[in-house]
Motif scaffolding. Structure first.
Motif, mmCIF file in Angstrom:
data_model
loop_
_atom_site.group_PDB
_atom_site.id
_atom_site.type_symbol
_atom_site.label_atom_id
_atom_site.label_comp_id
_atom_site.label_asym_id
_atom_site.label_seq_id
_atom_site.Cartn_x
_atom_site.Cartn_y
_atom_site.Cartn_z
ATOM 1 N N ARG A 122 5.279 13.303 37.651
ATOM 2 C CA ARG A 122 5.317 13.821 39.026
ATOM 3 C C ARG A 122 6.742 13.896 39.572
ATOM 4 N NH1 ARG A 122 0.621 10.440 39.670
ATOM 5 N NH2 ARG A 122 -1.222 11.744 39.859
ATOM 6 N N GLU A 123 7.640 13.129 39.014
ATOM 7 C CA GLU A 123 9.025 13.065 39.483
ATOM 8 C C GLU A 123 9.918 14.147 38.876
ATOM 9 O OE1 GLU A 123 9.924 10.938 41.923
ATOM 10 O OE2 GLU A 123 7.784 10.411 41.938
ATOM 11 N N GLU A 140 1.570 9.780 34.270
ATOM 12 C CA GLU A 140 1.373 10.674 35.414
ATOM 13 C C GLU A 140 2.367 10.378 36.537
ATOM 14 O OE1 GLU A 140 -2.803 10.517 36.454
ATOM 15 O OE2 GLU A 140 -3.372 11.181 34.435
ATOM 16 N N LYS A 141 2.626 9.123 36.778
ATOM 17 C CA LYS A 141 3.603 8.757 37.817
ATOM 18 C C LYS A 141 4.982 9.307 37.455
ATOM 19 C CE LYS A 141 5.664 4.885 40.236
ATOM 20 N NZ LYS A 141 6.006 3.487 40.172
ATOM 21 N N ALA A 142 5.380 9.182 36.214
ATOM 22 C CA ALA A 142 6.698 9.646 35.780
ATOM 23 C C ALA A 142 6.803 11.168 35.804
ATOM 24 C CB ALA A 142 7.009 9.114 34.386
ATOM 25 N N ALA A 171 -1.793 6.428 33.774
ATOM 26 C CA ALA A 171 -1.227 6.261 35.122
ATOM 27 C C ALA A 171 0.301 6.215 35.075
ATOM 28 C CB ALA A 171 -1.774 4.989 35.773
ATOM 29 N N GLU A 172 0.842 5.513 34.097
ATOM 30 C CA GLU A 172 2.299 5.411 33.966
ATOM 31 C C GLU A 172 2.917 6.773 33.644
ATOM 32 O OE1 GLU A 172 5.495 2.572 31.569
ATOM 33 O OE2 GLU A 172 3.361 2.400 31.125
#
Length: 153
Positions: free
Chosen positions: A89-90, A85-87, A82-83
């Motif tokens: 995406r940016e 994937e969140k990064a 999750a960490e």
């Protein structure tokens, strides 16, 4: 909902040309504009068509270099995924990021203007993504087939 023959024909036509007008689409498929609009609206409302967008030419936009990157994380936990994937995406250069089963945890597809731009992105961004243990980069020499269309039967 089950797709009928006309639904499938509409989906195929929209994949070929998402800008086609309803009247032209109806004429092409041999149906009334109202019936075509009702089918198309239902397909969109039910999520069969996620979005309509233009496909841009990366060469003309100064982004001719296509790179794929295999990523191995140091941990395989829901939190680390999750960490990461969140990064990812940016990162604007990333066009696609896939979670895999196999040698790599993720496969990233990105576009840059040149080797120097990739080197900067690699050093300043990719290596600093959360949980990254290993990156393996592959420079694409030729896109033999790049077809976003799905088979609708």
């Amino acid at each position: 909902m089950t797709l009928d023959r006309m639904d499938k024909r509409i989906l195929k036509a929209l994949q070929k040309d998402g800008r086609i007008g309803n009247a032209e689409l109806a004429k092409k498929l041999g149906m009334s504009a109202t019936a075509c609009w009702n089918h198309t609206k239902r397909l969109m409302d039910e999520g069969y068509v996620k979005e309509v967008r233009a496909i841009l030419d990366p060469e003309k936009l100064g982004l001719p270099v296509l790179v794929t990157v295999g990523v191995v994380l140091d941990r395989s936990t829901p939190e680390s995924f999750a960490e990461f994937e969140k990064a990812v995406r940016e990162i604007a250069a990333v066009q696609e990021c896939l979670l895999l089963a196999g040698e790599f945890d993720y496969w990233i597809k990105l576009r840059v203007k040149d080797l120097q731009a990739f080197n900067r992105l690699h050093a300043n961004t990719l290596l600093r993504l959360p949980g990254v243990r290993q990156l393996r980069s592959f420079f694409v020499l030729n896109e033999v087939k790049n077809n976003p269309e799905l088979v609708v039967e």
